[in-house]
Design an enzyme around this catalytic site. Structure first.
Site, mmCIF file in Angstrom:
data_model
loop_
_atom_site.group_PDB
_atom_site.id
_atom_site.type_symbol
_atom_site.label_atom_id
_atom_site.label_comp_id
_atom_site.label_asym_id
_atom_site.label_seq_id
_atom_site.Cartn_x
_atom_site.Cartn_y
_atom_site.Cartn_z
ATOM 1 N N THR A 47 -5.136 6.619 -2.841
ATOM 2 C CA THR A 47 -4.479 5.917 -1.743
ATOM 3 C C THR A 47 -2.903 6.161 -1.811
ATOM 4 O OG1 THR A 47 -4.177 3.741 -0.879
ATOM 5 C CG2 THR A 47 -4.855 3.562 -3.023
ATOM 6 N N ASP A 48 -2.367 6.030 -0.630
ATOM 7 C CA ASP A 48 -0.955 6.019 -0.779
ATOM 8 C C ASP A 48 -0.332 4.578 -1.079
ATOM 9 O OD1 ASP A 48 -1.691 4.555 1.505
ATOM 10 O OD2 ASP A 48 -0.591 5.283 3.012
ATOM 11 N N GLU A 49 -1.163 3.763 -1.492
ATOM 12 C CA GLU A 49 -0.820 2.411 -2.033
ATOM 13 C C GLU A 49 -0.132 2.375 -3.486
ATOM 14 O OE1 GLU A 49 -2.492 -0.962 -0.270
ATOM 15 O OE2 GLU A 49 -3.288 0.311 1.381
ATOM 16 N N TYR A 99 -5.337 -4.531 -5.540
ATOM 17 C CA TYR A 99 -6.164 -3.122 -5.267
ATOM 18 C C TYR A 99 -5.077 -2.125 -5.621
ATOM 19 C CZ TYR A 99 -7.407 0.525 -2.136
ATOM 20 O OH TYR A 99 -7.668 1.756 -1.523
ATOM 21 N N LYS A 120 -6.259 0.906 -8.191
ATOM 22 C CA LYS A 120 -6.406 2.313 -8.038
ATOM 23 C C LYS A 120 -5.650 3.236 -8.912
ATOM 24 C CE LYS A 120 -8.570 3.908 -5.017
ATOM 25 N NZ LYS A 120 -10.052 4.542 -4.959
#
Ligand code: NAD
Ligand code: TYD
Length: 339
Positions: free
Chosen positions: A126-128, A150, A154
């Site tokens: 993810t971009d997060e 989260y 990741k």
């Protein structure tokens, strides 16, 4: 590739990927392996239920014996890992499951995959992991600065993928998708939650000022991006899959309400999310160089999504009960002050 294991594909993006792969590659056997947590839903796989090249196995990616057994049973040569705890708000309320699946689970899959001698391992990320970026676009070589449990889990999973590539020479690819929306998305994320609540004329709990920026990516484009990275990505590399469509939450919600013909007065500004990232934005040039391009514009994709929720109330009304309502109350009762 012949026998591919698609983990977490009873969820939103994984099921879209499984439906796409089963149709596009009839000579692959697509084995879905999913724990069926609250977010896993076999209704998402109904469209391929009768296809000869689709199989389903229930199991946890952090369960070594179960992973070993499924790799052996289907002689798996490729793993695409979607399985994750995926919701930031739940990671603030209860982070344990995030470490279990997004870190330990990824490690077990890699370790058993390596021992089994699989070929490619694709980790859906993810971009997060890049964290909040104030201006410009995140590129693949940027540092990780995750801010939520989260995002941190990741990032941890990704680092384990890197380690298995460097240490054991495993053939790995990572994709980092931006905020994805579309049919079959569990109604806890912004768009499906707000569309389904608006259909019932309920208040829409927008965090803070609603000016946070996300890069909105249609699920079909996310799926084709993973397909391109899977077949053409270079081993050991990561690829951003960006919607290239940065918008504030409030603008997205207003556009959605206009499509539904519902008043903007349904929007209720509520207490902000803790540690709320202000902006995500990525550069997709690296994936484009492999031949990927988006298939739809944001207005078209938003309309298709809204129409799908209008036409498929059977799907989301079944979900909005039991565990879902317990979560909804925990997350929103104080914020909305009415339940
Ligand atoms: P989702 O929550 O809809 O689905 C997750 C699926 O994983 C569910 O079917 C669940 O049952 C399964 N699962 C959870 N723990 C498991 C375990 N231990 N073993 C086996 N299965 C397990 O998630 P999603 O939105 O479809 O996201 C899929 C992937 O894409 C995730 O890895 C997520 O981090 C990533 N991603 C999501 C977005 C987004 O906007 N939704 C954006 C970028 C990346
Ligand atoms: P979400 O769909 O949870 O995705 P992510 O946190 O992974 O970006 O949230 C998207 C944006 O919408 C994010 O800035 C938080 C905001 N949001 C709200 O304002 N209210 C809500 O009830 C939810 C679920 C999200």
């Amino acid at each position: 590739m012949k026998n591919i294991l698609v983990t977490g594909a009873a969820g939103f993006i994984g099921s879209a990927f499984a439906r796409y792969m089963v149709a596009k590659y009839p000579h692959y056997t697509v084995v879905v392996f999913d724990k069926l947590t609250y977010a896993g839903n076999l209704d998402n796989l109904l469209p391929i239920d009768d296809e000869d090249n689709y199989r389903f196995e229930r199991g946890d990616i952090a369960d070594r014996e179960a992973v070993r057994a499924v790799l052996k049973k289907y002689d798996i040569d490729t793993i695409i890992n979607f399985a994750a705890e995926s919701h930031v708000d739940r990671s603030i309320l209860a982070p344990d499951a995030f470490v279990h699946t997004d870190v330990v689970g990824v490690y077990i899959l890699l370790d058993e995959g390596h021992k089994h001698g699989i070929g490619r391992f694709l980790q859906v990320s993810t971009d997060e992991v890049y964290g909040d970026i104030h201006s410009g676009l995140s590129v693949e070589g940027d540092n990780f600065l995750p801010n939520s449990p989260y995002a941190a889990s990741k990032a941890g999973g990704e680092l384990m993928v890197r380690a298995y590539h460097i240490t054991h020479g495993m053939d790995t690819v990572i994709t980092r998708g931006s905020n994805t929306f579309g049919p079959y998305q569990y109604p806890e994320k912004l768009l499906p939650l707000f569309i389904t609540e608006a259909l019932d004329d309920r208040p829409l709990p927008l965090y803070g000022d609603g000016k946070q920026v996300r890069d909105w990516l249609f699920v079909e484009d996310h799926v084709t991006g993973i397909d391109v990275a899977l077949h053409h990505g270079q081993s050991g590399e990561a690829y951003n899959i960006a919607g290239e469509n940065q918008q504030t939450n409030i603008d997205v919600v207003r556009a959605m309400l206009d499509l539904l013909g519902k008043p903007h007065s349904l929007i209720k500004h509520v207490e902000d999310r803790k540690g709320h990232d202000r902006r995500y934005a990525m550069d997709a040039a690296k994936l484009r160089a492999l031949g990927w391009q988006r298939g739809s514009s944001f207005p078209e994709a938003l309309k298709a999504t809204v129409d799908w929720y209008v036409q498929n109330a059977w799907w989301w009304r079944k979900i909005k009960s039991g565990e879902y309502m317990d979560y909804y109350k925990r997350q929103y009762a104080d914020r909305l002050g009415d339940r």
